[in-house]
Write a protein that holds these residues in place. Sequence first.
Motif, PDB file in Angstrom:
ATOM      1  N   THR A 143       0.809  -1.221   0.000  1.00  0.00           N
ATOM      2  CA  THR A 143       0.000   0.000   0.000  1.00  0.00           C
ATOM      3  C   THR A 143       0.840   1.267   0.000  1.00  0.00           C
ATOM      4  N   ASP A 144       2.107   1.187   0.383  1.00  0.00           N
ATOM      5  CA  ASP A 144       2.899   2.408   0.510  1.00  0.00           C
ATOM      6  C   ASP A 144       3.993   2.544  -0.547  1.00  0.00           C
ATOM      7  N   LEU A 145       3.937   1.711  -1.575  1.00  0.00           N
ATOM      8  CA  LEU A 145       4.739   1.958  -2.780  1.00  0.00           C
ATOM      9  C   LEU A 145       3.818   2.617  -3.783  1.00  0.00           C
ATOM     10  N   ASP A 146       4.120   3.852  -4.152  1.00  0.00           N
ATOM     11  CA  ASP A 146       3.195   4.649  -4.954  1.00  0.00           C
ATOM     12  C   ASP A 146       2.878   4.019  -6.303  1.00  0.00           C
ATOM     13  N   TRP A 147       3.898   3.426  -6.945  1.00  0.00           N
ATOM     14  CA  TRP A 147       3.696   2.889  -8.290  1.00  0.00           C
ATOM     15  C   TRP A 147       4.656   1.741  -8.527  1.00  0.00           C
ATOM     16  N   THR A 148       4.127   0.676  -9.101  1.00  0.00           N
ATOM     17  CA  THR A 148       4.928  -0.460  -9.542  1.00  0.00           C
ATOM     18  C   THR A 148       4.657  -0.656 -11.028  1.00  0.00           C
ATOM     19  N   PRO A 149       5.688  -0.887 -11.851  1.00  0.00           N
ATOM     20  CA  PRO A 149       5.457  -1.045 -13.286  1.00  0.00           C
ATOM     21  C   PRO A 149       4.422  -2.134 -13.583  1.00  0.00           C
ATOM     22  N   ARG A 150       3.440  -1.782 -14.404  1.00  0.00           N
ATOM     23  CA  ARG A 150       2.440  -2.757 -14.841  1.00  0.00           C
ATOM     24  C   ARG A 150       3.009  -3.557 -16.000  1.00  0.00           C
ATOM     25  N   SER A 151       2.686  -4.832 -16.054  1.00  0.00           N
ATOM     26  CA  SER A 151       3.339  -5.695 -17.040  1.00  0.00           C
ATOM     27  C   SER A 151       2.394  -6.783 -17.529  1.00  0.00           C
ATOM     28  N   HIS A 152       2.708  -7.318 -18.718  1.00  0.00           N
ATOM     29  CA  HIS A 152       1.946  -8.412 -19.322  1.00  0.00           C
ATOM     30  C   HIS A 152       2.909  -9.332 -20.064  1.00  0.00           C
ATOM     31  N   PHE A 153       2.700 -10.621 -19.920  1.00  0.00           N
ATOM     32  CA  PHE A 153       3.456 -11.565 -20.739  1.00  0.00           C
ATOM     33  C   PHE A 153       2.926 -11.533 -22.172  1.00  0.00           C
ATOM     34  N   ILE A 154       3.849 -11.563 -23.114  1.00  0.00           N
ATOM     35  CA  ILE A 154       3.483 -11.621 -24.532  1.00  0.00           C
ATOM     36  C   ILE A 154       4.426 -12.599 -25.228  1.00  0.00           C
ATOM     37  N   GLU A 155       4.000 -13.082 -26.399  1.00  0.00           N
ATOM     38  CA  GLU A 155       4.886 -13.846 -27.273  1.00  0.00           C
ATOM     39  C   GLU A 155       5.389 -12.882 -28.348  1.00  0.00           C
ATOM     40  N   LEU A 156       6.696 -12.860 -28.573  1.00  0.00           N
ATOM     41  CA  LEU A 156       7.280 -11.893 -29.497  1.00  0.00           C
ATOM     42  C   LEU A 156       7.696 -12.563 -30.797  1.00  0.00           C
ATOM     43  N   VAL A 157       7.180 -12.028 -31.910  1.00  0.00           N
ATOM     44  CA  VAL A 157       7.610 -12.420 -33.246  1.00  0.00           C
ATOM     45  C   VAL A 157       8.369 -11.229 -33.826  1.00  0.00           C
ATOM     46  N   LEU A 158       9.672 -11.379 -33.985  1.00  0.00           N
ATOM     47  CA  LEU A 158      10.531 -10.289 -34.432  1.00  0.00           C
ATOM     48  C   LEU A 158      11.015 -10.572 -35.855  1.00  0.00           C
ATOM     49  N   ASN A 159      10.666  -9.680 -36.754  1.00  0.00           N
ATOM     50  CA  ASN A 159      11.046  -9.825 -38.165  1.00  0.00           C
ATOM     51  C   ASN A 159      10.676 -11.201 -38.715  1.00  0.00           C
ATOM     52  N   GLY A 160       9.456 -11.644 -38.367  1.00  0.00           N
ATOM     53  CA  GLY A 160       8.928 -12.894 -38.886  1.00  0.00           C
ATOM     54  C   GLY A 160       9.374 -14.142 -38.157  1.00  0.00           C
ATOM     55  N   LYS A 161      10.214 -13.997 -37.120  1.00  0.00           N
ATOM     56  CA  LYS A 161      10.725 -15.150 -36.383  1.00  0.00           C
ATOM     57  C   LYS A 161      10.258 -15.097 -34.934  1.00  0.00           C
ATOM     58  N   TYR A 162       9.733 -16.209 -34.444  1.00  0.00           N
ATOM     59  CA  TYR A 162       9.337 -16.268 -33.034  1.00  0.00           C
ATOM     60  C   TYR A 162      10.587 -16.319 -32.166  1.00  0.00           C
ATOM     61  N   VAL A 163      10.715 -15.374 -31.220  1.00  0.00           N
ATOM     62  CA  VAL A 163      11.930 -15.281 -30.399  1.00  0.00           C
ATOM     63  C   VAL A 163      11.685 -15.511 -28.913  1.00  0.00           C
ATOM     64  N   GLY A 164      10.449 -15.808 -28.509  1.00  0.00           N
ATOM     65  CA  GLY A 164      10.241 -16.209 -27.124  1.00  0.00           C
ATOM     66  C   GLY A 164       9.177 -15.415 -26.393  1.00  0.00           C
ATOM     67  N   THR A 165       8.993 -15.799 -25.136  1.00  0.00           N
ATOM     68  CA  THR A 165       8.061 -15.115 -24.241  1.00  0.00           C
ATOM     69  C   THR A 165       8.765 -13.926 -23.594  1.00  0.00           C
ATOM     70  N   TYR A 166       8.151 -12.754 -23.666  1.00  0.00           N
ATOM     71  CA  TYR A 166       8.705 -11.528 -23.091  1.00  0.00           C
ATOM     72  C   TYR A 166       7.712 -10.940 -22.090  1.00  0.00           C
ATOM     73  N   LEU A 167       8.222 -10.068 -21.220  1.00  0.00           N
ATOM     74  CA  LEU A 167       7.381  -9.317 -20.301  1.00  0.00           C
ATOM     75  C   LEU A 167       7.313  -7.873 -20.793  1.00  0.00           C
ATOM     76  N   LEU A 168       6.164  -7.489 -21.339  1.00  0.00           N
ATOM     77  CA  LEU A 168       5.942  -6.110 -21.786  1.00  0.00           C
ATOM     78  C   LEU A 168       5.647  -5.274 -20.552  1.00  0.00           C
ATOM     79  N   THR A 169       6.465  -4.253 -20.334  1.00  0.00           N
ATOM     80  CA  THR A 169       6.465  -3.536 -19.062  1.00  0.00           C
ATOM     81  C   THR A 169       6.532  -2.030 -19.285  1.00  0.00           C
ATOM     82  N   GLU A 170       5.923  -1.286 -18.388  1.00  0.00           N
ATOM     83  CA  GLU A 170       6.047   0.170 -18.426  1.00  0.00           C
ATOM     84  C   GLU A 170       7.488   0.586 -18.131  1.00  0.00           C
ATOM     85  N   GLN A 171       8.005   1.527 -18.904  1.00  0.00           N
ATOM     86  CA  GLN A 171       9.323   2.101 -18.653  1.00  0.00           C
ATOM     87  C   GLN A 171       9.266   2.955 -17.389  1.00  0.00           C
TER      88      GLN A 171
END
Length: 403
Positions: free
Chosen positions: A229-257
Motif C-alpha cells: 500500500t505504501d509503494l506509490d507505483w509499480t510497473p504494470r506488465s503483461h506476458f506476450i509472445e514476441l515475433v521479431l522480423n517474422g521469427k518467433y523469439v520467445g516469451t517476453y514481459l511487456l512492461t512500463e518504462q
Amino acid sequence: MKCKFFIFLFLILHVFSCEDDSEFTCNQQTGITKFEFKAKDNPEVLTGDVVAEIIDDNIIVRIPYLVPNKQLKPQITYEGKSLYIENANNEYIDFSNPIKCTVLDNDGNKMVYTITVTAFTGLPIMYLETDGRAEIESKTEYLNATVAIKGGGEFARSSKWDLDKTKVRIKGRGNSSWVQPKKPYKLKFDSKVSLLGEPADKEWVLLANFSDKTCLRNSTAFFMGESMTDLDWTPRSHFIELVLNGKYVGTYLLTEQIKISGHRVDVTDNGYLLEVDQAGRLDPDDVFFRTNKILLCIKDTEIQQGSAEYNWIKNYITNLENVLYSEYFLDKEKGYAQYIDMQSFVDWYLVQEISKNNDGIFWSSCYMNIAPGGKLKMGPLWDFDIAFGNVNFGVCMNPTGFY
C-alpha cells in the motif's frame, strides 16, 4: 431386467437434469454436439483441422501455432431449431474475443455457449518488424519499426486490447542482459500509445528474462509491489509472445518504462527519480553523484551536472546519509526520519527480503524518488532476474535468514 434397469436409470438422470432452472433447455436434443474449424475453409490461417472441446456451456478452441488472425469460418453440428452467433455478419467471424453462441429449440428453450479461441500459448502475440528487417544491434541508436498486437484479450487486463500496425522505434537495453542470446528491448512511439489497456505513454520495455528460465521472477515481484500500500507505483506488465522480423523469439514481459509522469513516477516536473548503480554500468551521458556509501544516477531529467537542482538533491542525500550513520540517527527531530518516507522504505525492503534480491543490497536497480516539499521515498521496484534463489553465489542462495 437389464434393459428395464437402464430405462429406469435414464429416467432418473433426465428428471434430475431438468431441475436446473438456468438458461439452457431440459431438452436433451438441444445443443452443440461438434464445433470445428476446417483447414479447407480457412486455408490462409490453418494448416490442419482444429476441433473444439465442449465443456458444459464453454466451447474452447486451441490452435497450437501462431496464426495471422482469428477471422475464421466454423463448422457447427447442433441439435435444435436454430443457431445464432453474436457479431456474425458473414461466414468468417472474428474470434479475437470470446463470443456468445445460442441454440434454440421449437419450444423457445435455449442453450448459450461461450466460444473462446486461443492461438499458440494463448498469450497476446506482438509482431515487431524493423525497416528492411535490420538487426537490432545498438543500445543507443533506435531503428524504425512497426508493431502490432494480436490476441490481447485472453490474458490482458481487459477483454480486448489488440493494436493495429503502428510506427515505433526500437533499440536494445540492459546491462548484463544485453549480452545474452535473448535480447531485451526498449520501444519508443512518436505519440502516446496504450498497450494492453495500460495508461498511454511513449516509452515501453520488453524484458527478456533470459537469466530467469521460469520468466516469473520480475512479474512476481511486481505483483508483490502492487500489493504494497505504501509503494506509490509499480510497473504494470503483461506476458506476450514476441515475433521479431517474422521469427518467433520467445516469451517476453511487456512492461512500463520507469520514468517521471503522472501515471508512473508522479513527482511532477520538479521532482527527482534516482537509481543506485555502479560506475562500470554508467552511460557517457548519465548525470550522477557519489556519497561516501553509494553512487546515484539522476534519471529522466534535464538536470545538468553542477546545477542548482543537481546540488540540492546531492546535498539532500548526503545529509541523510550522514545523519543515518551518526550517533543521533534515531533522534525524533534530528534523526533520519526527517528525510525519508518510512512506510515506503518498509514496503520496499519487505519485497527485497522476501525475494532475496541479490541486487537489492543497494548494488543496482534500486530506485528512489522525491517530490517537491516531500520526503525521499523508495521505489519503484525493478530487476528481479537474480532474486528468489536464482543465483549461485553469496548468501542469497540460502532461502532462510535475512540478506
